[in-house]
Design a protein around this motif. Sequence first.
Motif, short mmCIF file in Angstrom:
data_model
loop_
_atom_site.label_atom_id
_atom_site.label_comp_id
_atom_site.label_asym_id
_atom_site.label_seq_id
_atom_site.Cartn_x
_atom_site.Cartn_y
_atom_site.Cartn_z
N SER A 22 11.25 -141.25 -16.14
CA SER A 22 10.05 -142.11 -16.11
C SER A 22 10.10 -142.95 -14.84
O SER A 22 11.15 -143.03 -14.18
CB SER A 22 10.03 -143.04 -17.34
N GLY A 23 9.00 -143.60 -14.52
CA GLY A 23 9.00 -144.50 -13.38
C GLY A 23 9.98 -145.63 -13.59
O GLY A 23 10.73 -146.01 -12.69
N MET A 24 10.01 -146.17 -14.83
CA MET A 24 10.93 -147.26 -15.12
C MET A 24 12.39 -146.81 -15.07
O MET A 24 13.28 -147.61 -14.75
CB MET A 24 10.62 -147.89 -16.48
N ALA A 25 12.64 -145.54 -15.36
CA ALA A 25 14.02 -145.04 -15.23
C ALA A 25 14.41 -145.07 -13.75
O ALA A 25 15.55 -145.43 -13.41
CB ALA A 25 14.13 -143.62 -15.78
N VAL A 29 4.19 -157.48 -9.76
CA VAL A 29 4.76 -156.16 -10.06
C VAL A 29 4.19 -155.69 -11.39
O VAL A 29 3.63 -156.49 -12.17
CB VAL A 29 6.31 -156.19 -10.15
N TYR A 30 4.37 -154.44 -11.68
CA TYR A 30 3.95 -153.87 -12.97
C TYR A 30 4.64 -154.62 -14.11
O TYR A 30 5.78 -155.08 -13.96
CB TYR A 30 4.30 -152.37 -12.96
N GLY A 31 4.00 -154.73 -15.24
CA GLY A 31 4.50 -155.53 -16.36
C GLY A 31 5.92 -155.20 -16.78
O GLY A 31 6.74 -156.10 -16.97
C1 LIG Z 1 2.47 -149.00 -20.72
S1 LIG Z 1 1.46 -149.37 -19.32
C2 LIG Z 1 1.25 -147.74 -18.56
C3 LIG Z 1 1.91 -147.67 -17.22
C4 LIG Z 1 1.43 -148.22 -16.08
N1 LIG Z 1 2.19 -148.28 -14.98
C5 LIG Z 1 3.50 -147.71 -14.88
C6 LIG Z 1 4.19 -148.08 -13.58
C7 LIG Z 1 5.58 -147.93 -13.48
C8 LIG Z 1 6.40 -147.35 -14.64
O1 LIG Z 1 6.17 -145.95 -14.70
P1 LIG Z 1 6.38 -145.14 -16.05
O2 LIG Z 1 7.77 -145.51 -16.59
O3 LIG Z 1 6.28 -143.68 -15.63
O4 LIG Z 1 5.27 -145.55 -17.00
C9 LIG Z 1 6.22 -148.27 -12.29
N2 LIG Z 1 5.51 -148.77 -11.24
C10 LIG Z 1 4.18 -148.94 -11.31
C11 LIG Z 1 3.44 -149.49 -10.12
C12 LIG Z 1 3.47 -148.59 -12.48
O5 LIG Z 1 2.14 -148.79 -12.53
C13 LIG Z 1 0.09 -148.81 -15.88
O6 LIG Z 1 -0.89 -148.40 -16.53
O7 LIG Z 1 -0.02 -149.68 -14.96
#
Ligand SMILES: CSC/C=C(/NCc1c(COP(=O)(O)O)cnc(C)c1O)C(=O)O
Length: 392
Positions: free
Chosen positions: A84-87, A109-111
Amino acid sequence: MDTKRFETDVIHKGYNAEQHNGSLAPPIFQTSTFVFDSAETGAARFAGEQEGYIYSRLSNPTVAMLEERIAAMEKGEKGLAFGSGMAAVSAILLGLTRTGDHILCSEGVYGCTFGLLQLMEEKYHITHNFHSMNDEESIRSAITDHTTVIYIESPINPTMKLVDLSMVARIAKEFNIPVVVDNTFSSPYLQRPLDLGCDIVLHSATKYLCGHGDVIGGLAVGKQELMSHLAMTTQKDIGGVMSPFDAWLLLRGIKTLPVRMDRHCENAKKLADLLKKHPSINRVLYPGDPDFPQYELANKQMLNAGGLISFEIKGDKAIAQKFMNHLELIKIAVSLGDAETLIQHPATMTHAVVPEENRIQMGISDQLLRLSVGLEAWEDIWDDIKQSLDSL
Ligand SMILES: CSC/C=C(/NCc1c(COP(=O)(O)O)cnc(C)c1O)C(=O)O
């Protein structure tokens, strides 16, 4: 295959049909483990004395094709794939810091990235500051003796604010601090942070790279030595790796990234112009809008402005929710970069985990909406927005 132009690499880099019985589509090596031809071979592979696959959490042929492709797309030496992006974010931030270190972050930054930073501070005493990064001297004074990473989103989720990446990279080099850029909102087609002097670029591959809303994944690219270190530490031992099937879906989605991004940008520009003129809209945040405060910077470091528009509706949270609920074509959903146009309310959705005072500091009001402009006919997207706005 040698690296060619971007539009060619996204289709061909990392895969050679001649090595796979002429199969035009890459095979999916959907396996957890690999058989050794002898005990000595197994020992030699674990010792790093012999090339070859061991176990799919360590490496996998389908995933390796994707890692080679994303490295070429971001003009880097080595790519890593994550579940995942968070990983990707967590493996990199944890891999580059230790207790007592400090991370200098862009002002938004993203939540869940915010949540990770909070967790790192509370549990591991790895501190952070959010910073606008729009003035050289203030950046220098924000760097402490303990700063070991500069972490940037540009454009920032969801306010679309930009950071001058080459300027920050230049300052960071004075202090020998790596700059990590989350390039999710742009994709490597529109922006390449490594070319601007940054050290690691990462993506939620879930978004534009996949483009079809059917993968959760992460990708990162940087110099060989740094990425190999991360591969052998936090990627391997935290283990947030990508599945072979998700890698296969991403190889497939990435082939059309340039043509999809062109359409996303074309549609978004038209919709931003129309939103600006509508009486129910207070503010439109789109880097491709000449009235956008950082329009010049967008033109300097981005090929085009992207497919995301944030805007403030006149009224309050209830009006924002009423507007979303009255839409018919546009889907109320988080995530972004899909063929379908999606809309979400950051204050109660993607950034709900961010305390209100921090949200306000980031520029996230209750009236802010984020639109991920899809690939539909822009007229149909606008008709849907207009009918809902006019119904308020
Ligand atoms: C539950 S909200 C849905 C996800 C959203 N964002 C994710 C995101 C991540 C993390 O990426 P994943 O782990 O692949 O979701 C990292 N970095 C950025 C700039 C991101 O926008 C979203 O709808 O803004």
